[in-house]
Design a protein around this motif. Structure first.
Motif, PDB file in Angstrom:
ATOM      1  N   LEU A 213      30.471  32.887  -1.680  1.00  0.00           N
ATOM      2  CA  LEU A 213      29.951  32.901  -3.049  1.00  0.00           C
ATOM      3  C   LEU A 213      28.832  31.891  -3.284  1.00  0.00           C
TER       4      LEU A 213
ATOM      5  N   VAL B  62      28.103  29.900  -6.824  1.00  0.00           N
ATOM      6  CA  VAL B  62      29.093  30.415  -7.772  1.00  0.00           C
ATOM      7  C   VAL B  62      30.371  29.587  -7.656  1.00  0.00           C
TER       8      VAL B  62
ATOM      9  N   HIS C 292      27.751  30.797 -13.466  1.00  0.00           N
ATOM     10  CA  HIS C 292      27.037  30.143 -12.369  1.00  0.00           C
ATOM     11  C   HIS C 292      26.537  31.188 -11.398  1.00  0.00           C
ATOM     12  N   ALA C 293      25.273  31.024 -10.987  1.00  0.00           N
ATOM     13  CA  ALA C 293      24.681  31.868  -9.949  1.00  0.00           C
ATOM     14  C   ALA C 293      24.838  31.182  -8.601  1.00  0.00           C
ATOM     15  N   GLY C 294      24.643  31.963  -7.536  1.00  0.00           N
ATOM     16  CA  GLY C 294      24.724  31.429  -6.190  1.00  0.00           C
ATOM     17  C   GLY C 294      23.568  31.899  -5.343  1.00  0.00           C
TER      18      GLY C 294
ATOM     19  N   ARG D  61      24.512  35.927  -5.866  1.00  0.00           N
ATOM     20  CA  ARG D  61      25.854  36.062  -6.457  1.00  0.00           C
ATOM     21  C   ARG D  61      25.840  35.564  -7.892  1.00  0.00           C
ATOM     22  N   LEU D  62      26.799  36.035  -8.689  1.00  0.00           N
ATOM     23  CA  LEU D  62      26.775  35.676 -10.103  1.00  0.00           C
ATOM     24  C   LEU D  62      28.151  35.873 -10.724  1.00  0.00           C
ATOM     25  N   GLY D  63      28.600  34.871 -11.450  1.00  0.00           N
ATOM     26  CA  GLY D  63      29.797  34.977 -12.277  1.00  0.00           C
ATOM     27  C   GLY D  63      29.479  34.441 -13.652  1.00  0.00           C
TER      28      GLY D  63
END
Length: 416
Positions: free
Chosen positions: A78, A81, A362-364, A368-370
């Motif tokens: 992740l 993230v 939070h992005a990664g 990635r993204l949550g």
């Protein structure tokens, strides 16, 4: 569990997408498929609305390394993230009265008071204000295998003088964030951040999310891969030099060290040893459905479980760095790509709009993204294996269509 509703089918000119969506969310499926058209990797997208899974999609792509199958239960790295998972643990302890986020770090970790850090607060760690953006003081940073020695890295940070006065400036702590906040969590709870997350968060919610992947889950792992080669040390040095920094100054060396350390740990995540170790800032591993379920449980109940109170969530998403700039001479760099932080989470900005004002997440690295939007009850998890996103270039093109479709389906304005 897959939501009942329309099955995902390939769209003209788009990659094959599997999974399902509930009625009213079909546009998210279509936009996700369009965003997959030029993506060589695999990806998953999950959306919860008021605790209910409404979008559950995945696409295997053509570039899944290692030949492993990719489906809804596949997991991958992740990257940043992961920082949101660490923040959840800190807020759990704060809500229980065990951790004061405004207190000096040294209250819980006495050794940290060394080298001018006695007044650094826990909030400084969560908001990238601590002045410790790298583990190493030299341009080469800390390499492997030393980078995976968690205890040594924590001791190094405790003894290290800050690059700038803590609290006076903000600059992303790409890897040190997890060791800094994680050590406070360990001192307060008696458990590592990975252990606390497993017992207090992942366990009650039944999440496929780990900070330190167990051997028993290794069969689910699908590696990430970079579409473009990482920058060379020479290219990083040239970039840092172009920022107007003194080449052998501490800030310039820290930026170069951070880039070298990030490249090394990204390589490490391709090994079993790297996945097994707890690397809290970037090494969490999981799937989109679990990531979405986690954020859903932050802003509402999911099967009777709610992780944080509305008051705690409001505190977590309150801007903490809008009044700060990067340390000089980087303070002349502003614009849409300057980060905004709440307490442990990223906040919306032009380069990372998330779900609009009021949302947090939070992005990664790589895409990635949550994220979640409390008022609408929306929570999203997006996971991909092809590392294509460059934060300096604005939002990931793969996000644009489906984030707009999610906002429309949830009744949020298209723009704030």
């Amino acid at each position: 569990m897959r939501p009942p509703g329309a099955e995902a089918v390939p769209q003209p000119g788009a990659a094959r997408v599997e999974g399902s969506v509930r009625p009213g969310w079909e546009a998210v499926r279509d936009a996700f498929a369009r965003g997959r058209a030029d993506d060589p990797g695999a990806s998953q997208l999950a959306v919860h609305h008021r605790g209910r899974l409404v979008v559950d999609l995945w696409s295997a792509g053509t570039g899944t390394a290692g030949g492993r199958p990719f489906g809804p239960d596949a997991v991958t790295v992740l990257m940043s993230v992961s920082k949101g998972l660490v923040a959840v643990c800190a807020h759990l302890l704060s809500e229980r009265g065990a951790l004061d986020l405004d207190a000096p770090v040294a209250r819980y970790w006495p050794e940290f008071a060394a080298a001018g850090k006695a007044r650094t607060t826990v909030s400084d760690l969560l908001t990238h204000r601590a002045g410790l953006p790298a583990f190493g003081d030299g341009a080469e940073g800390v390499g492997l295998p030393e980078l995976l020695d968690h205890g040594a890295r924590v001791r190094t940070l405790a003894a290290m003088p800050p690059v700038w006065e803590p609290g006076s400036a903000v600059l992303y702590h790409a890897l040190t964030y997890g060791h800094l906040a994680g050590e406070v969590i360990r001192r307060v709870s008696g458990r590592s951040v990975g252990q606390l997350f497993a017992h207090e968060v992942a366990g009650p919610l039944g999440l496929g999310l780990w900070i330190g992947l167990p051997q028993a889950e290794e069969h689910r792992f699908v590696p990430q891969f970079s579409v473009l080669p990482p920058p060379t040390p020479h290219q990083v040095a040239a970039f840092v030099g172009g920022l107007g920094l003194v080449p052998d100054g501490r800030l310039a060396l820290a930026l170069r060290a951070s880039a070298a350390e990030l490249a090394a740990c990204t390589d490490a995540f391709g090994t079993r040893e790297g996945r097994a170790v707890e690397f809290p800032a970037a090494g969490a591993i999981g799937d989109a459905r679990s990531l979405s379920r986690l954020y859903a449980a932050l802003v509402g109940q999911v099967d009777g479980v709610r992780l944080l109170s509305p008051r705690t969530v409001d505190r977590a998403r309150t801007p903490q760095t809008d009044h700060l700039m990067p340390p000089a001479p980087l303070d002349r760099i502003g614009g849409p790509h300057r980060s905004r932080f709440g307490l442990g989470f990223e906040l919306p900005r032009p380069g990372l709009p998330l779900l609009g004002e009021g949302s947090f997440g939070h992005a990664g690295a790589g895409g990635r993204l949550g994220m979640a939007h409390p008022e609408s009850g929306i929570a999203v998890g997006y996971v991909c294996t092809a590392m294509t996103w460059n934060p300096a270039a604005g939002p990931d093109p793969r996000w644009a269509g489906w984030t707009a479709a999610v906002r429309e389906a949830a009744g949020l304005p298209a723009r704030d």
